[in-house]
Write an enzyme that holds these catalytic residues in place. Structure first.
Site: not given
Ligand code: G3P
Length: 216
Positions: A83
């Site tokens: 990533k």
């Molecule tokens: O892993 C990336 C993403 O899904 C993070 O989500 O909930 O931290 O905005 P969030």
């Protein structure tokens, strides 16, 4: 649509893998912090649970650092997906990894222009963050619609991995648009099964079955 779970919690991953509905896992530095585990150890354990892509994020900001970290992480297992952030250095690293046959997830995407660049850099996955856009008063799902349209226009092979998913509507609407993957917390994936009419119907069926006096 494929389902990835957005977590570094092994118990949650095993629980979902047992349903047969889990296609991969995404992690990020915040999720690794939450798990409180050694990064490489936890990625190795996740890769032993699923054959699907497992995203492991580099934390270097420059191309050389991203390459060194990504190549190290890619050695853990065949299904490790590197990533990288949506920066010029990240896009350069993306091209490097793709040329070496290593899967790449380009993360922190908030605009169609950024998604176009990631596809041109050969990303395996682009991660648009719908929830974080909604949080600041933008419409995250409009971004998914725009990216799917652009990718279809040019037959890009990059898969749209809807990230920062907060609720089942994010998943269902993205599926209607043709997004390839949704990554979500286990709680959101599990919420997809819920419907009060299913619960009520089951209750009635079980009550009526008991009234027949029969056994199976
Ligand atoms: O892993 C990336 C993403 O899904 C993070 O989500 O909930 O931290 O905005 P969030």
């Amino acid at each position: 649509m494929k389902f990835f779970v957005d977590t570094a919690d092994i118990a949650e991953i095993k629980d979902l893998a047992a349903t047969g509905l889990l296609d991969g896992v995404t992690t990020n530095p915040s999720l690794i912090k939450k798990a409180g585990r050694d990064f490489k150890e936890v990625i190795a354990e996740i890769c032993a649970v699923t054959d699907g892509p497992v995203s492991a994020e580099v934390v270097a900001m420059d191309f050389d650092g991203m390459v060194a970290q990504g190549e190290d992480l890619a050695k853990i297992a065949k299904n490790v997906t590197i990533k990288v952030p949506l920066t010029i250095e990240g896009l350069k690293a993306c091209r490097h990894f793709r040329n070496k046959g290593i899967m790449v997830n380009v993360t922190l995407c908030f605009s169609p222009a950024q998604a176009l660049l990631a596809a041109k850099a050969g990303a395996s996955f682009i991660s648009p963050f719908v929830g974080r856009l909604d949080d600041v008063g933008s419409d995250g799902l409009t971004l998914i619609h725009d990216i799917v349209t652009i990718y279809n226009n040019y037959d890009f092979e990059t898969e749209v991995l809807v990230a920062s998913v907060r609720n089942p509507i994010h998943i269902v609407e993205s599926a209607k648009m043709g997004a390839h993957v949704a990554t979500a917390p286990a709680s959101v994936l599990k919420a997809l099964v819920n419907h009060p009419l299913t619960d009520r119907g089951l209750e009635t069926f079980l009550k009526d079955w008991a009234a027949t006096g029969q056994k199976l």
